[in-house]
Write a protein that holds these residues in place. Structure first.
Motif, PDB file in Angstrom:
ATOM      1  N   LEU A 168      -9.619   0.952   4.264  1.00  0.00           N
ATOM      2  CA  LEU A 168      -8.356   1.558   4.739  1.00  0.00           C
ATOM      3  C   LEU A 168      -7.146   0.882   4.117  1.00  0.00           C
ATOM      4  O   LEU A 168      -6.200   1.545   3.693  1.00  0.00           O
ATOM      5  N   MET A 169      -7.194  -0.445   4.043  1.00  0.00           N
ATOM      6  CA  MET A 169      -6.072  -1.178   3.458  1.00  0.00           C
ATOM      7  C   MET A 169      -5.907  -0.799   1.983  1.00  0.00           C
ATOM      8  O   MET A 169      -4.804  -0.523   1.521  1.00  0.00           O
ATOM      9  N   SER A 170      -7.022  -0.762   1.269  1.00  0.00           N
ATOM     10  CA  SER A 170      -6.969  -0.395  -0.156  1.00  0.00           C
ATOM     11  C   SER A 170      -6.448   1.027  -0.322  1.00  0.00           C
ATOM     12  O   SER A 170      -5.627   1.301  -1.210  1.00  0.00           O
ATOM     13  N   TYR A 171      -6.923   1.914   0.530  1.00  0.00           N
ATOM     14  CA  TYR A 171      -6.511   3.323   0.463  1.00  0.00           C
ATOM     15  C   TYR A 171      -4.997   3.467   0.650  1.00  0.00           C
ATOM     16  O   TYR A 171      -4.318   4.149  -0.122  1.00  0.00           O
ATOM     17  N   LEU A 172      -4.467   2.778   1.659  1.00  0.00           N
ATOM     18  CA  LEU A 172      -3.031   2.872   1.948  1.00  0.00           C
ATOM     19  C   LEU A 172      -2.191   2.182   0.869  1.00  0.00           C
ATOM     20  O   LEU A 172      -1.172   2.717   0.423  1.00  0.00           O
ATOM     21  N   VAL A 173      -2.629   1.001   0.445  1.00  0.00           N
ATOM     22  CA  VAL A 173      -1.859   0.255  -0.559  1.00  0.00           C
ATOM     23  C   VAL A 173      -1.858   0.997  -1.897  1.00  0.00           C
ATOM     24  O   VAL A 173      -0.811   1.171  -2.527  1.00  0.00           O
ATOM     25  N   LEU A 174      -3.035   1.432  -2.326  1.00  0.00           N
ATOM     26  CA  LEU A 174      -3.109   2.150  -3.608  1.00  0.00           C
ATOM     27  C   LEU A 174      -2.360   3.486  -3.541  1.00  0.00           C
ATOM     28  O   LEU A 174      -1.744   3.907  -4.523  1.00  0.00           O
ATOM     29  N   GLY A 175      -2.421   4.138  -2.392  1.00  0.00           N
ATOM     30  CA  GLY A 175      -1.695   5.397  -2.214  1.00  0.00           C
ATOM     31  C   GLY A 175      -0.200   5.211  -2.355  1.00  0.00           C
ATOM     32  O   GLY A 175       0.483   5.985  -3.039  1.00  0.00           O
ATOM     33  N   LYS A 176       0.312   4.166  -1.729  1.00  0.00           N
ATOM     34  CA  LYS A 176       1.754   3.888  -1.811  1.00  0.00           C
ATOM     35  C   LYS A 176       2.138   3.470  -3.235  1.00  0.00           C
ATOM     36  O   LYS A 176       3.169   3.892  -3.767  1.00  0.00           O
ATOM     37  N   TRP A 177       1.299   2.658  -3.881  1.00  0.00           N
ATOM     38  CA  TRP A 177       1.598   2.222  -5.238  1.00  0.00           C
ATOM     39  C   TRP A 177       1.586   3.425  -6.196  1.00  0.00           C
ATOM     40  O   TRP A 177       2.438   3.535  -7.077  1.00  0.00           O
ATOM     41  N   ALA A 178       0.608   4.311  -5.994  1.00  0.00           N
ATOM     42  CA  ALA A 178       0.528   5.521  -6.824  1.00  0.00           C
ATOM     43  C   ALA A 178       1.766   6.395  -6.618  1.00  0.00           C
ATOM     44  O   ALA A 178       2.301   6.974  -7.567  1.00  0.00           O
ATOM     45  N   ARG A 179       2.241   6.465  -5.381  1.00  0.00           N
ATOM     46  CA  ARG A 179       3.453   7.256  -5.090  1.00  0.00           C
ATOM     47  C   ARG A 179       4.644   6.681  -5.860  1.00  0.00           C
ATOM     48  O   ARG A 179       5.420   7.417  -6.470  1.00  0.00           O
ATOM     49  N   ASP A 180       4.780   5.344  -5.841  1.00  0.00           N
ATOM     50  CA  ASP A 180       5.886   4.703  -6.554  1.00  0.00           C
ATOM     51  C   ASP A 180       5.764   4.903  -8.060  1.00  0.00           C
ATOM     52  O   ASP A 180       6.757   5.122  -8.753  1.00  0.00           O
ATOM     53  N   LEU A 181       4.543   4.824  -8.562  1.00  0.00           N
ATOM     54  CA  LEU A 181       4.317   4.997 -10.004  1.00  0.00           C
ATOM     55  C   LEU A 181       4.690   6.416 -10.436  1.00  0.00           C
ATOM     56  O   LEU A 181       5.390   6.612 -11.438  1.00  0.00           O
ATOM     57  N   LEU A 182       4.240   7.402  -9.664  1.00  0.00           N
ATOM     58  CA  LEU A 182       4.544   8.800 -10.002  1.00  0.00           C
ATOM     59  C   LEU A 182       6.049   9.060  -9.901  1.00  0.00           C
ATOM     60  O   LEU A 182       6.617   9.783 -10.729  1.00  0.00           O
ATOM     61  N   HIS A 183       6.682   8.464  -8.907  1.00  0.00           N
ATOM     62  CA  HIS A 183       8.127   8.610  -8.756  1.00  0.00           C
ATOM     63  C   HIS A 183       8.843   7.981  -9.946  1.00  0.00           C
ATOM     64  O   HIS A 183       9.774   8.553 -10.508  1.00  0.00           O
ATOM     65  N   TRP A 184       8.379   6.810 -10.353  1.00  0.00           N
ATOM     66  CA  TRP A 184       8.969   6.107 -11.497  1.00  0.00           C
ATOM     67  C   TRP A 184       8.850   6.958 -12.768  1.00  0.00           C
ATOM     68  O   TRP A 184       9.780   7.045 -13.561  1.00  0.00           O
ATOM     69  N   VAL A 185       7.704   7.584 -12.935  1.00  0.00           N
ATOM     70  CA  VAL A 185       7.487   8.434 -14.116  1.00  0.00           C
ATOM     71  C   VAL A 185       8.392   9.666 -14.057  1.00  0.00           C
ATOM     72  O   VAL A 185       9.034  10.037 -15.038  1.00  0.00           O
ATOM     73  N   ALA A 186       8.488  10.275 -12.864  1.00  0.00           N
ATOM     74  CA  ALA A 186       9.225  11.530 -12.730  1.00  0.00           C
ATOM     75  C   ALA A 186      10.731  11.332 -12.785  1.00  0.00           C
ATOM     76  O   ALA A 186      11.467  12.265 -13.129  1.00  0.00           O
TER      77      ALA A 186
END
Lengths: 160, 308
Positions: free
Chosen positions: A99-117
């Motif tokens: 669960l921790m990995s899922y939430l942390v990676l999900g948030k990091w992926a959100r930031d990465l996609l936002h950074w790209v966009a």
């Protein structure tokens, strides 16, 4: 499998709390990104189409306050919603680590996609944003997400 | 824990994937919408679903302003009294000189007090909301200054009772600046500081033969949308990198955008787009120019391209 109404209650509450903390109280980065936590919890309960729709709507609400890069949050959260729903087919976990990995990676992926966009002209250096600031906020969101899951009594088995 | 079972069959999964793809396409479309359409969607959401959250912050900010220490307010009042007393002689002298030179009276600026609301969302860092709008005379390009008198930013969209604006940290923010005596002029824009540091201002376009010392105060020059004389910042140091025959300086802004809660919006009586360049004693000189799509940027760009 039918999703318990309590899950959607928690998801709704997290969304209200997110906008309450960020907009009503203006806390900014001092408050955790509860929209991502809500989306990641909700996305595990629905199919990929509904998860993308939920991400799209939440992203649009966040972008209502964005003048620098309208659409970046919509793009990022739509993809995170799709990814969250897709993980159901790939991973079945109920451990704290999962669960921790899922939430942390999900948030990091959100930031990465936002950074790209956001686009080249507006984005800040990759190292500062994605390797320093984003992991900290991802862990922050992950810890808060775990606390919410524990307090709300969803149980690890509810969030599949 | 119950074993996980997929709850979608083949056709249902295909439909779901198609719906997901449609939302993905829509999200890409949202990224590339024209600015005006993005503004409309954002305004619609802020005026409907998100309105309760914005109203809550408005109320909280107003209460915090009202709770401000009365001693601080008294000090400000005393300072203003001193300024008024000292300026009365200057006003009389100015009026006499204008009469001698045959100049008519200058149109005084009008101000509308407003409360600043900020949303702590990704991408909203340079944006602020105001609780005043076109009903109070606020228009696009109305300058926004803090209650301490420093330049905060400019209104970009005015609704009936609310408005949105950029502060000086916005990448497209430009203001024509000069020293207080008007001897040196240039253009300021935001520049990111180092890691962990906030934004600063960069003054560029200063002619090579003119040099500024650290500590020199900069104000708006009156070119563009900002009236003359609004404090912008203080020169910190000259940058090593030079562009042609011009110098660039790092400037410490007088206004910290995050701390601005109560501001004054400069409004025009005519309700037209605000442009200090176009103001004269008789009103607006070139109204059609003021109605261009990006008047502030047009004027800023024109100045930036002008050879010195």
């Amino acid at each position: 499998m039918k999703t318990p109404p309590r899950v959607w209650g928690v998801v709704g509450l997290l969304i209200l709390l997110h906008f309450g903390l960020h907009v009503s109280l203006g806390l900014g980065e001092g408050a955790p990104d509860l929209v991502v936590v809500a989306l990641l919890i909700g996305a595990r309960e629905v199919d990929i189409g509904r998860a993308a729709g939920l991400g799209f709507i939440l992203g649009l609400l966040e972008d209502a306050f964005s003048v620098l890069a309208f659409g970046a949050s919509t793009f990022a959260l739509t993809l995170v919603g799709m990814g969250g729903a897709r993980t159901r087919d790939l991973f079945v976990g109920d451990s704290l680590f999962f669960l921790m990995s899922y939430l942390v990676l999900g948030k990091w992926a959100r930031d990465l996609l936002h950074w790209v966009a956001v686009g080249e002209g507006l984005r800040e250096p990759f190292v500062d944003t994605m390797l320093i600031q984003s992991p900290i906020s991802a862990v922050y969101a992950g810890v808060i997400g775990l606390v919410v899951i524990a307090i709300s009594g969803l149980g690890w088995e509810t969030v599949r | 824990m119950p074993n996980y079972k997929s709850d979608t069959n083949g056709s249902g999964k295909a439909l779901s994937t198609f719906v997901a793809f449609a939302f993905f396409v829509l999200s890409v479309v949202a990224l590339f919408l024209p600015d005006s359409s993005q503004d409309e969607v954002a305004s619609l959401l802020r005026g409907s679903v998100l309105r309760p959250f914005i109203l809550t912050q408005e109320t909280l900010v107003r209460r915090s302003i009202h709770a401000e220490d009365t001693e601080v307010l008294q000090e400000r009042l005393d300072s203003l009294q001193m300024v008024i007393v000292n300026s009365s002689t200057l006003l009389e002298e100015n009026a006499r000189l204008r009469r001698l030179l045959g100049l008519s009276e200058r149109n005084p600026d009008e101000y509308v007090a407003a409360t600043v609301i900020r949303a702590g969302m990704p991408g909203s860092e340079s944006m602020f909301l105001l609780d005043v709008g076109s009903d109070q005379g606020v228009t696009r390009d109305s300058p926004v200054i803090t209650d301490q008198g420093g330049l905060l930013g400019v209104v970009r969209r005015a609704g009936a009772t609310s408005a949105t604006g950029w502060d000086w940290t916005h990448p497209q923010f430009r203001a024509s600046a000069m020293t207080e005596d008007g001897s040196v002029a240039g253009m300021v824009r935001a520049t990111p500081g180092g890691f962990g540091e906030g934004y600063r201002l960069l003054l560029n376009g200063v002619p090579f033969q003119q040099k500024l010392e650290p500590g020199v105060a900069l104000v708006t020059s009156g070119l563009g949308v900002y009236p003359r004389g609004i404090p912008i910042g203080v020169v910190i140091e000259e940058l090593d990198a030079q562009e042609g025959w011009t110098r660039s300086y790092l400037v410490r802004p007088v206004v910290s955008p995050g701390q601005a809660t109560h501001v004054l919006v400069v409004v025009s009586e005519e309700g037209d787009s605000f442009d200090a360049n176009l103001r004269s004693e008789d009103g607006w000189l070139v109204p059609e120019a003021a109605a261009s799509e990006e008047p502030a940027q047009d004027i800023a760009d024109t100045e930036a391209r002008t050879p010195r």
